[in-house]
Design an enzyme around this catalytic site. Structure first.
Site, PDB file in Angstrom:
ATOM      1  CD  GLU A   1      26.357   4.085  32.303  1.00  0.00           C
ATOM      2  OE1 GLU A   1      27.555   3.757  32.151  1.00  0.00           O
ATOM      3  OE2 GLU A   1      25.421   3.573  31.669  1.00  0.00           O
TER       4      GLU A   1
ATOM      5  CD  GLU B   1      17.509  17.909  32.141  1.00  0.00           C
ATOM      6  OE1 GLU B   1      18.194  17.317  31.301  1.00  0.00           O
ATOM      7  OE2 GLU B   1      17.644  17.745  33.381  1.00  0.00           O
TER       8      GLU B   1
ATOM      9  CD  GLN C   1      24.281  56.632  44.391  1.00  0.00           C
ATOM     10  OE1 GLN C   1      25.456  56.602  44.054  1.00  0.00           O
ATOM     11  NE2 GLN C   1      23.448  57.580  44.009  1.00  0.00           N
TER      12      GLN C   1
ATOM     13  NE  ARG D   1      21.173  45.209  59.436  1.00  0.00           N
ATOM     14  CZ  ARG D   1      21.427  44.890  60.708  1.00  0.00           C
ATOM     15  NH1 ARG D   1      20.434  44.667  61.562  1.00  0.00           N
ATOM     16  NH2 ARG D   1      22.679  44.774  61.119  1.00  0.00           N
TER      17      ARG D   1
ATOM     18  CB  SER E   1      30.676  16.007  30.732  1.00  0.00           C
ATOM     19  OG  SER E   1      30.587  16.835  31.860  1.00  0.00           O
TER      20      SER E   1
ATOM     21  NE  ARG F   1      25.942   4.440  13.203  1.00  0.00           N
ATOM     22  CZ  ARG F   1      26.565   4.157  12.059  1.00  0.00           C
ATOM     23  NH1 ARG F   1      25.873   4.057  10.948  1.00  0.00           N
ATOM     24  NH2 ARG F   1      27.868   3.954  12.013  1.00  0.00           N
TER      25      ARG F   1
ATOM     26  N   GLY G   1      25.623  39.491  57.464  1.00  0.00           N
ATOM     27  CA  GLY G   1      25.845  38.302  58.297  1.00  0.00           C
ATOM     28  C   GLY G   1      24.594  37.452  58.405  1.00  0.00           C
TER      29      GLY G   1
ATOM     30  CB  THR H   1      29.100  21.326  33.476  1.00  0.00           C
ATOM     31  OG1 THR H   1      29.869  21.134  32.277  1.00  0.00           O
ATOM     32  CG2 THR H   1      29.076  20.038  34.278  1.00  0.00           C
TER      33      THR H   1
HETATM   34  C1  LIG Z   1      21.403  17.066  41.905  1.00  0.00           C
HETATM   35  C2  LIG Z   1      21.667  16.385  40.590  1.00  0.00           C
HETATM   36  C3  LIG Z   1      20.617  15.830  39.888  1.00  0.00           C
HETATM   37  C4  LIG Z   1      20.857  15.147  38.692  1.00  0.00           C
HETATM   38  N1  LIG Z   1      19.816  14.503  38.059  1.00  0.00           N
HETATM   39  C5  LIG Z   1      20.078  13.671  37.024  1.00  0.00           C
HETATM   40  C6  LIG Z   1      19.041  12.828  36.471  1.00  0.00           C
HETATM   41  O1  LIG Z   1      17.879  12.878  36.898  1.00  0.00           O
HETATM   42  N2  LIG Z   1      19.377  11.955  35.488  1.00  0.00           N
HETATM   43  C7  LIG Z   1      20.644  11.859  34.988  1.00  0.00           C
HETATM   44  O2  LIG Z   1      20.858  11.048  34.091  1.00  0.00           O
HETATM   45  N3  LIG Z   1      21.639  12.652  35.476  1.00  0.00           N
HETATM   46  C8  LIG Z   1      21.396  13.547  36.482  1.00  0.00           C
HETATM   47  N4  LIG Z   1      22.410  14.330  37.009  1.00  0.00           N
HETATM   48  C9  LIG Z   1      23.768  14.224  36.455  1.00  0.00           C
HETATM   49  C10 LIG Z   1      24.275  15.473  35.771  1.00  0.00           C
HETATM   50  O3  LIG Z   1      23.680  15.623  34.510  1.00  0.00           O
HETATM   51  C11 LIG Z   1      25.806  15.373  35.709  1.00  0.00           C
HETATM   52  O4  LIG Z   1      26.276  15.546  37.047  1.00  0.00           O
HETATM   53  C12 LIG Z   1      26.439  16.380  34.811  1.00  0.00           C
HETATM   54  O5  LIG Z   1      26.135  16.110  33.469  1.00  0.00           O
HETATM   55  C13 LIG Z   1      27.971  16.428  34.961  1.00  0.00           C
HETATM   56  O6  LIG Z   1      28.547  15.164  34.947  1.00  0.00           O
HETATM   57  P1  LIG Z   1      29.602  14.754  36.098  1.00  0.00           P
HETATM   58  O7  LIG Z   1      28.973  15.110  37.393  1.00  0.00           O
HETATM   59  O8  LIG Z   1      30.011  13.355  35.898  1.00  0.00           O
HETATM   60  O9  LIG Z   1      30.830  15.740  35.887  1.00  0.00           O
HETATM   61  P2  LIG Z   1      32.104  15.496  34.915  1.00  0.00           P
HETATM   62  O10 LIG Z   1      31.615  15.154  33.549  1.00  0.00           O
HETATM   63  O11 LIG Z   1      33.047  14.563  35.571  1.00  0.00           O
HETATM   64  O12 LIG Z   1      32.738  16.955  34.882  1.00  0.00           O
HETATM   65  C14 LIG Z   1      33.667  17.408  35.858  1.00  0.00           C
HETATM   66  C15 LIG Z   1      34.196  18.773  35.407  1.00  0.00           C
HETATM   67  O13 LIG Z   1      34.898  18.651  34.150  1.00  0.00           O
HETATM   68  C16 LIG Z   1      34.356  19.535  33.194  1.00  0.00           C
HETATM   69  N5  LIG Z   1      34.389  18.940  31.860  1.00  0.00           N
HETATM   70  C17 LIG Z   1      34.051  17.667  31.493  1.00  0.00           C
HETATM   71  N6  LIG Z   1      34.177  17.508  30.188  1.00  0.00           N
HETATM   72  C18 LIG Z   1      34.602  18.707  29.678  1.00  0.00           C
HETATM   73  C19 LIG Z   1      34.905  19.204  28.363  1.00  0.00           C
HETATM   74  N7  LIG Z   1      34.776  18.433  27.292  1.00  0.00           N
HETATM   75  N8  LIG Z   1      35.290  20.493  28.249  1.00  0.00           N
HETATM   76  C20 LIG Z   1      35.405  21.298  29.334  1.00  0.00           C
HETATM   77  N9  LIG Z   1      35.124  20.891  30.579  1.00  0.00           N
HETATM   78  C21 LIG Z   1      34.734  19.620  30.756  1.00  0.00           C
HETATM   79  C22 LIG Z   1      32.906  19.752  33.657  1.00  0.00           C
HETATM   80  O14 LIG Z   1      32.345  20.957  33.120  1.00  0.00           O
HETATM   81  C23 LIG Z   1      33.070  19.792  35.164  1.00  0.00           C
HETATM   82  O15 LIG Z   1      33.493  21.073  35.533  1.00  0.00           O
HETATM   83  C24 LIG Z   1      22.180  15.064  38.173  1.00  0.00           C
HETATM   84  C25 LIG Z   1      23.233  15.664  38.877  1.00  0.00           C
HETATM   85  C26 LIG Z   1      22.999  16.299  40.075  1.00  0.00           C
HETATM   86  C27 LIG Z   1      24.172  16.873  40.841  1.00  0.00           C
END
Ligand SMILES: Cc1cc2nc3c(=O)[nH]c(=O)nc-3n(C[C@H](O)[C@H](O)[C@H](O)COP(=O)(O)OP(=O)(O)OC[C@H]3O[C@@H](n4cnc5c(N)ncnc54)[C@H](O)[C@@H]3O)c2cc1C
Length: 378
Positions: free
Chosen positions: A125, A239, A276, A265, A130, A176, A338, A363
């Site tokens: 959402e 997943e 190397q 190239r 996260s 829950r 490039g 993440t």
């Molecule tokens: C192309 C794409 C496809 C996706 N597909 C789906 C899907 O099909 N279904 C679905 O439900 N979701 C989907 N997602 C969502 C995805 O799982 C989330 O984007 C991801 O879990 C991260 O959440 P957020 O983007 O809100 O980042 P945030 O949670 O806001 O995180 C922002 C930053 O803070 C860091 N952070 C957050 N909490 C902590 C912590 N406790 N400790 C350390 N660092 C932290 C994160 O690592 C990140 O660097 C998709 C996302 C993308 C970009």
């Protein structure tokens, strides 16, 4: 070591399909940011849309190692196509197959597996990424229906999906209070929000989903009220293993293109493969790819054995393969010089796609938090 004869055959079949049908349009999918729906639906007759699902419901029952190999072969040609395949096959089909009732499976799986319906999963959402467990989307029982209200974002296949596994809150209890539902796109109160413009994984539509008094029949609740968290965590584990396949595919493509280009190239009257420092980049790419492949296949084999908790392996292989893929793609750009920075060659696409591997399905930071937790459990 992990690959059996049937896996080799599967790899050959998907590679032939991907080379013939996907490779000619991979750059165009990225350029136009258009989902190749007709081609996606051909995965039905190819027999891989229900790769882990039971044969009783038209699945292939081939397991998670097979699914990881399928991701790798599709990801080698087009990571965005593979990502949509993952959302359909693992997040939706496997979710219903593992947790759904007999009647839910009978109703939804054959259509999803034939390719007549496309699937996805909605957990994230705007305010709960996260911290997915902190989701706010609500489901309230009213007569023989649940009424869903809330918003999901970043949903892969959101714009093209017919059926979604949707997580929502049925009580205020943080852990829950989560429940899973099967939601069809034509349910009253369901709508598709904004399509997100992305740096990579273009052509795999990522969309907001909106639930406004969305009416979901009570028989579409998966298992019991409050059972959503376990289903969500189990789905995330498989997943994370199978998405590693996409990382392997991107790295394999980066390696192949780097080898090819370095032998063509010429600079200083030599092919750049004779230098190397170029050899080092290619050698590291191949070594790290092989390590990630072994780790991911091992985790997939554990998931197939179903005997042991494999959360540590699932999480660790995901972060290892994801970061390996980004390094491989960035080094491929370096080897191309490039030209690698232009759209004349596919390596810049690989790098844009690879970055998602460090974000989607959790993440890299969250993966490390979970790895530490799993270590403490053990
Ligand atoms: C192309 C794409 C496809 C996706 N597909 C789906 C899907 O099909 N279904 C679905 O439900 N979701 C989907 N997602 C969502 C995805 O799982 C989330 O984007 C991801 O879990 C991260 O959440 P957020 O983007 O809100 O980042 P945030 O949670 O806001 O995180 C922002 C930053 O803070 C860091 N952070 C957050 N909490 C902590 C912590 N406790 N400790 C350390 N660092 C932290 C994160 O690592 C990140 O660097 C998709 C996302 C993308 C970009």
């Amino acid at each position: 070591m992990f690959e059996k004869e049937e896996h080799k055959l599967l790899r050959q079949t998907i590679r032939a399909f991907a080379e013939k049908e996907l490779a000619p349009i991979a750059a165009e999918i990225d350029e136009k940011d258009e989902f190749p729906e007709k081609l996606f639906k051909k995965l039905g007759p190819l027999g891989i849309l229900g790769i882990t699902a039971s044969e009783k419901y038209s699945g292939a029952e081939a397991g998670f190692l097979a699914a990881t190999i399928a991701m790798e072969e599709l990801g080698r040609i087009s990571a965005s196509f593979a990502l949509s395949y993952l959302a359909h096959t693992i997040l939706c089909v496997n979710g219903i197959s593992e947790n759904g009732s007999a009647s839910q499976k009978q109703k939804y799986l054959p259509k999803l597996i034939s390719g007549s319906h496309i699937g996805g999963m909605a957990m994230t959402e705007p305010q709960a990424g996260s911290d997915a467990v902190g989701m706010k989307c609500k489901a309230v029982k009213k007569g023989d229906k649940y009424i869903l209200n809330g918003e999901k974002t970043f949903i892969t296949n959101g714009a093209v999906g017919d059926v979604f596994v949707v997580y929502a809150r049925t009580s205020e209890d943080r852990t829950r209070g989560l429940s899973a539902f099967i939601v069809e796109k034509q349910f009253k109160g369901f709508s598709i929000g904004k399509k997100l413009k992305k740096m990579g994984m273009r052509g795999s539509p990522t969309t907001e989903l909106i639930f406004k008094d969305c009416e979901v029949p009570e028989e579409n609740l998966i298992k019991e009220e409050g059972g959503g968290l376990k289903q969500m965590m189990d789905t995330l584990d498989v997943e994370r293993i199978t998405i590693s396949g996409i990382s392997l595919g991107i790295a394999e493509a980066s390696l192949e293109k780097s080898l090819e280009y370095s032998k063509e190239r010429k600079q200083f009257d030599k092919t750049i493969s004779e230098f190397q420092m170029v050899q080092k980049m290619i050698a590291d790419m191949a070594t790290q790819l092989e390590a990630a492949r072994c780790f991911s296949y091992y985790a997939a084999s554990l998931a197939d054995e179903k005997e042991k908790d494999f959360s540590f392996e699932a999480t660790a292989c995901k972060v290892f393969a994801a970061e390996m893929a980004t390094r491989a793609a960035m080094d491929a750009i370096q080897i191309f010089g490039g030209y690698g920075y232009t759209k004349e060659y596919p390596v810049e696409r690989y790098a844009r796609d690879a970055k998602l591997m460090e974000i989607g399905a959790g993440t890299s930071q969250i993966m490390r938090v979970k790895i530490f937790r799993e270590l403490q459990k053990r």
